[in-house]
Design an enzyme around this catalytic site. Structure first.
Site, short mmCIF file in Angstrom:
data_model
loop_
_atom_site.label_atom_id
_atom_site.label_comp_id
_atom_site.label_asym_id
_atom_site.label_seq_id
_atom_site.Cartn_x
_atom_site.Cartn_y
_atom_site.Cartn_z
N LYS A 9 43.20 37.47 22.02
CA LYS A 9 44.19 37.00 22.99
C LYS A 9 44.73 35.60 22.64
O LYS A 9 44.14 34.89 21.80
CB LYS A 9 43.56 37.02 24.39
CG LYS A 9 43.25 38.45 24.89
CD LYS A 9 42.70 38.41 26.32
CE LYS A 9 42.50 39.81 26.88
NZ LYS A 9 41.99 39.76 28.29
N PHE A 57 45.70 39.32 39.98
CA PHE A 57 45.75 38.56 38.72
C PHE A 57 46.81 39.08 37.76
O PHE A 57 46.96 38.56 36.65
CB PHE A 57 44.38 38.59 38.03
CG PHE A 57 43.86 39.97 37.71
CD1 PHE A 57 44.24 40.64 36.56
CD2 PHE A 57 42.97 40.60 38.57
CE1 PHE A 57 43.78 41.90 36.26
CE2 PHE A 57 42.49 41.87 38.28
CZ PHE A 57 42.90 42.53 37.12
N THR A 91 33.81 40.72 31.45
CA THR A 91 35.15 40.14 31.60
C THR A 91 35.09 38.63 31.83
O THR A 91 35.85 37.87 31.25
CB THR A 91 35.88 40.81 32.78
OG1 THR A 91 35.84 42.23 32.60
CG2 THR A 91 37.33 40.35 32.86
N ARG A 102 32.82 37.00 24.27
CA ARG A 102 33.33 36.23 25.41
C ARG A 102 32.39 35.09 25.80
O ARG A 102 32.87 34.02 26.20
CB ARG A 102 33.59 37.18 26.59
CG ARG A 102 34.90 37.95 26.40
CD ARG A 102 35.03 39.09 27.34
NE ARG A 102 36.40 39.63 27.38
CZ ARG A 102 36.71 40.76 28.00
NH1 ARG A 102 35.78 41.47 28.62
NH2 ARG A 102 37.95 41.20 28.00
N ASN A 112 40.08 35.04 28.38
CA ASN A 112 38.77 35.49 27.93
C ASN A 112 38.75 36.05 26.51
O ASN A 112 37.94 36.91 26.18
CB ASN A 112 38.18 36.49 28.94
CG ASN A 112 39.05 37.72 29.09
OD1 ASN A 112 40.09 37.84 28.46
ND2 ASN A 112 38.61 38.65 29.93
N HIS A 115 40.60 41.51 24.21
CA HIS A 115 40.74 42.78 24.95
C HIS A 115 40.02 43.87 24.17
O HIS A 115 40.00 43.85 22.94
CB HIS A 115 42.22 43.16 25.07
CG HIS A 115 42.42 44.59 25.53
ND1 HIS A 115 42.42 44.93 26.85
CD2 HIS A 115 42.57 45.75 24.82
CE1 HIS A 115 42.58 46.26 26.95
NE2 HIS A 115 42.68 46.77 25.73
P1 IDP Z 1 38.44 43.81 30.71
O1 IDP Z 1 39.39 43.02 29.84
O2 IDP Z 1 37.04 43.31 30.61
O3 IDP Z 1 38.56 45.30 30.50
P2 IDP Z 1 39.91 44.21 33.20
O4 IDP Z 1 39.28 44.32 34.55
O5 IDP Z 1 40.47 45.46 32.58
O6 IDP Z 1 38.86 43.49 32.23
O7 IDP Z 1 41.08 43.12 33.34
C1 IDP Z 1 42.03 42.96 32.30
C2 IDP Z 1 42.20 41.48 32.05
O8 IDP Z 1 42.79 40.88 33.20
C3 IDP Z 1 40.92 40.68 31.82
O9 IDP Z 1 40.44 40.76 30.49
C4 IDP Z 1 41.36 39.28 32.20
O10 IDP Z 1 42.11 38.67 31.13
C5 IDP Z 1 42.29 39.56 33.36
N1 IDP Z 1 41.56 39.47 34.64
C6 IDP Z 1 40.79 40.44 35.20
N2 IDP Z 1 40.26 40.02 36.36
C7 IDP Z 1 40.74 38.78 36.57
C8 IDP Z 1 40.55 37.81 37.61
O11 IDP Z 1 39.84 38.02 38.60
N3 IDP Z 1 41.20 36.61 37.45
C9 IDP Z 1 42.00 36.34 36.37
N4 IDP Z 1 42.20 37.22 35.36
C10 IDP Z 1 41.57 38.42 35.47
MG MG Z 2 40.12 46.59 30.86
#
Ligand code: IDP
Ligand code: MG
Length: 142
Positions: A9, A57, A91, A102, A112, A115
Protein backbone atom coordinates in the site's frame (compact mmCIF):
# COMPACT_ATOMS: atom_id res chain seq x y z
CA UNK A 1 0.07 -24.54 -5.68
CA UNK A 2 -2.38 -21.64 -5.71
CA UNK A 3 -2.29 -17.89 -6.30
CA UNK A 4 -3.26 -14.84 -4.30
CA UNK A 5 -3.00 -11.07 -4.70
CA UNK A 6 -0.99 -8.80 -2.42
CA UNK A 7 -0.82 -5.01 -2.73
CA UNK A 8 1.94 -3.11 -1.00
CA UNK A 9 0.00 0.00 0.00
CA UNK A 10 1.00 3.68 -0.41
CA UNK A 11 2.28 4.04 3.18
CA UNK A 12 4.86 1.25 2.74
CA UNK A 13 5.83 2.25 -0.82
CA UNK A 14 6.16 5.90 0.23
CA UNK A 15 8.36 5.14 3.23
CA UNK A 16 10.70 2.98 1.16
CA UNK A 17 9.60 -0.32 2.68
CA UNK A 18 8.41 -2.07 -0.50
CA UNK A 19 11.64 -4.05 -0.85
CA UNK A 20 11.59 -5.16 2.78
CA UNK A 21 7.95 -6.26 2.48
CA UNK A 22 8.69 -8.16 -0.73
CA UNK A 23 11.70 -9.87 0.89
CA UNK A 24 9.50 -10.83 3.84
CA UNK A 25 6.94 -12.41 1.49
CA UNK A 26 9.61 -14.35 -0.38
CA UNK A 27 11.06 -15.46 2.94
CA UNK A 28 7.63 -16.75 3.95
CA UNK A 29 7.68 -19.07 0.93
CA UNK A 30 5.90 -17.13 -1.81
CA UNK A 31 7.06 -16.92 -5.42
CA UNK A 32 6.27 -13.67 -7.25
CA UNK A 33 4.44 -14.50 -10.51
CA UNK A 34 3.62 -10.93 -11.60
CA UNK A 35 4.15 -7.43 -10.22
CA UNK A 36 3.72 -3.82 -11.26
CA UNK A 37 3.64 -0.34 -9.77
CA UNK A 38 0.85 2.12 -10.51
CA UNK A 39 -1.21 4.95 -9.06
CA UNK A 40 -4.91 4.14 -8.65
CA UNK A 41 -7.63 6.61 -9.62
CA UNK A 42 -10.45 7.25 -7.14
CA UNK A 43 -12.76 5.22 -9.38
CA UNK A 44 -10.33 2.28 -9.49
CA UNK A 45 -9.73 2.28 -5.72
CA UNK A 46 -13.47 2.61 -5.09
CA UNK A 47 -14.20 -0.32 -7.40
CA UNK A 48 -11.49 -2.49 -5.88
CA UNK A 49 -12.92 -1.93 -2.39
CA UNK A 50 -16.59 -1.88 -3.49
CA UNK A 51 -17.41 -4.54 -0.87
CA UNK A 52 -16.67 -1.90 1.81
CA UNK A 53 -18.84 0.84 0.28
CA UNK A 54 -21.02 2.36 3.03
CA UNK A 55 -18.60 1.46 5.83
CA UNK A 56 -17.41 4.43 7.94
CA UNK A 57 -13.81 3.97 6.77
CA UNK A 58 -14.58 3.67 3.03
CA UNK A 59 -13.86 7.28 2.00
CA UNK A 60 -10.68 7.33 4.08
CA UNK A 61 -9.63 4.02 2.49
CA UNK A 62 -10.14 5.31 -1.07
CA UNK A 63 -8.31 8.54 -0.18
CA UNK A 64 -5.40 6.56 1.28
CA UNK A 65 -5.16 4.07 -1.60
CA UNK A 66 -4.96 6.95 -4.09
CA UNK A 67 -2.42 8.97 -2.06
CA UNK A 68 0.60 7.43 -3.80
CA UNK A 69 1.79 4.49 -5.87
CA UNK A 70 0.75 0.93 -5.01
CA UNK A 71 2.63 -2.28 -5.80
CA UNK A 72 0.25 -5.15 -6.57
CA UNK A 73 1.71 -8.61 -7.11
CA UNK A 74 0.55 -12.14 -7.79
CA UNK A 75 2.00 -14.59 -5.28
CA UNK A 76 2.15 -18.36 -5.53
CA UNK A 77 2.44 -20.91 -2.70
CA UNK A 78 0.70 -23.95 -1.29
CA UNK A 79 -2.60 -22.63 0.10
CA UNK A 80 -1.55 -19.13 -0.91
CA UNK A 81 -4.64 -17.29 0.40
CA UNK A 82 -4.53 -18.46 4.04
CA UNK A 83 -0.71 -18.43 4.10
CA UNK A 84 -0.63 -14.78 3.00
CA UNK A 85 -3.31 -13.75 5.52
CA UNK A 86 -1.24 -15.41 8.26
CA UNK A 87 1.96 -13.78 6.98
CA UNK A 88 0.52 -10.24 6.96
CA UNK A 89 -1.28 -10.44 10.35
CA UNK A 90 -4.42 -8.74 11.66
CA UNK A 91 -5.86 -5.62 9.99
CA UNK A 92 -4.90 -3.47 13.00
CA UNK A 93 -1.13 -3.66 13.63
CA UNK A 94 -1.84 -3.30 17.36
CA UNK A 95 -3.52 -6.71 17.14
CA UNK A 96 -1.15 -8.30 14.62
CA UNK A 97 1.06 -11.19 15.78
CA UNK A 98 4.79 -10.65 16.27
CA UNK A 99 6.81 -11.07 13.09
CA UNK A 100 3.92 -10.37 10.71
CA UNK A 101 4.20 -7.78 7.94
CA UNK A 102 1.67 -5.49 9.57
CA UNK A 103 3.27 -5.78 13.01
CA UNK A 104 6.61 -4.85 11.48
CA UNK A 105 5.60 -2.21 8.93
CA UNK A 106 2.02 -0.92 9.40
CA UNK A 107 1.40 2.52 10.88
CA UNK A 108 -2.27 2.11 11.85
CA UNK A 109 -5.44 0.14 11.12
CA UNK A 110 -6.03 2.25 8.02
CA UNK A 111 -2.43 2.73 6.88
CA UNK A 112 -1.54 -0.92 7.27
CA UNK A 113 1.13 -1.55 4.62
CA UNK A 114 -0.42 -4.41 2.67
CA UNK A 115 -3.60 -5.89 1.20
CA UNK A 116 -4.23 -9.63 0.81
CA UNK A 117 -7.12 -11.47 -0.84
CA UNK A 118 -9.42 -13.21 1.63
CA UNK A 119 -10.69 -16.15 -0.49
CA UNK A 120 -9.69 -18.06 -3.63
CA UNK A 121 -12.63 -16.55 -5.53
CA UNK A 122 -11.69 -13.01 -4.48
CA UNK A 123 -8.06 -13.77 -5.33
CA UNK A 124 -9.10 -14.67 -8.90
CA UNK A 125 -11.11 -11.47 -9.24
CA UNK A 126 -8.44 -9.26 -7.66
CA UNK A 127 -5.65 -10.76 -9.81
CA UNK A 128 -7.75 -10.07 -12.91
CA UNK A 129 -8.30 -6.48 -11.71
CA UNK A 130 -4.57 -5.74 -12.05
CA UNK A 131 -3.09 -8.32 -14.43
CA UNK A 132 -3.95 -9.73 -17.81
CA UNK A 133 -3.59 -13.47 -18.37
CA UNK A 134 -0.33 -13.18 -20.29
CA UNK A 135 1.21 -10.94 -17.62
CA UNK A 136 0.22 -13.40 -14.91
CA UNK A 137 1.80 -16.28 -16.81
CA UNK A 138 4.93 -14.28 -17.49
CA UNK A 139 4.55 -14.77 -21.24
CA UNK A 140 3.84 -11.15 -22.15
CA UNK A 141 6.68 -10.57 -24.67
CA UNK A 142 5.55 -9.48 -28.09
P1 IDP B 1 -8.06 -6.54 5.59
O1 IDP B 1 -7.23 -5.61 4.75
O2 IDP B 1 -7.30 -7.07 6.76
O3 IDP B 1 -8.72 -7.63 4.78
P2 IDP B 1 -10.68 -5.27 5.70
O4 IDP B 1 -11.63 -5.39 6.85
O5 IDP B 1 -11.01 -6.02 4.44
O6 IDP B 1 -9.22 -5.65 6.24
O7 IDP B 1 -10.56 -3.72 5.37
C1 IDP B 1 -9.93 -3.28 4.18
C2 IDP B 1 -8.99 -2.14 4.53
O8 IDP B 1 -9.77 -1.03 4.97
C3 IDP B 1 -8.02 -2.41 5.68
O9 IDP B 1 -6.85 -3.12 5.27
C4 IDP B 1 -7.70 -0.99 6.14
O10 IDP B 1 -6.74 -0.36 5.26
C5 IDP B 1 -9.04 -0.32 5.97
N1 IDP B 1 -9.81 -0.37 7.23
C6 IDP B 1 -10.53 -1.41 7.71
N2 IDP B 1 -11.09 -1.12 8.90
C7 IDP B 1 -10.74 0.15 9.17
C8 IDP B 1 -10.99 1.03 10.28
O11 IDP B 1 -11.69 0.70 11.24
N3 IDP B 1 -10.42 2.28 10.21
C9 IDP B 1 -9.66 2.69 9.15
N4 IDP B 1 -9.38 1.89 8.09
C10 IDP B 1 -9.91 0.64 8.11
MG1 MG C 1 -10.14 -7.53 3.29
Amino acid sequence: MSLTLAIIKPDAVGSGKAGKVLAHLEGAGFTVRAARMLSLSKAQAGAFYAVHKGRPFYDELVEFMTSGPVFPMVLEADDAVPLLRETIGATDPAEAAEGTVRKLYAESKGRNAIHASDSDENARQEIAFFFSEHERLGTGRS
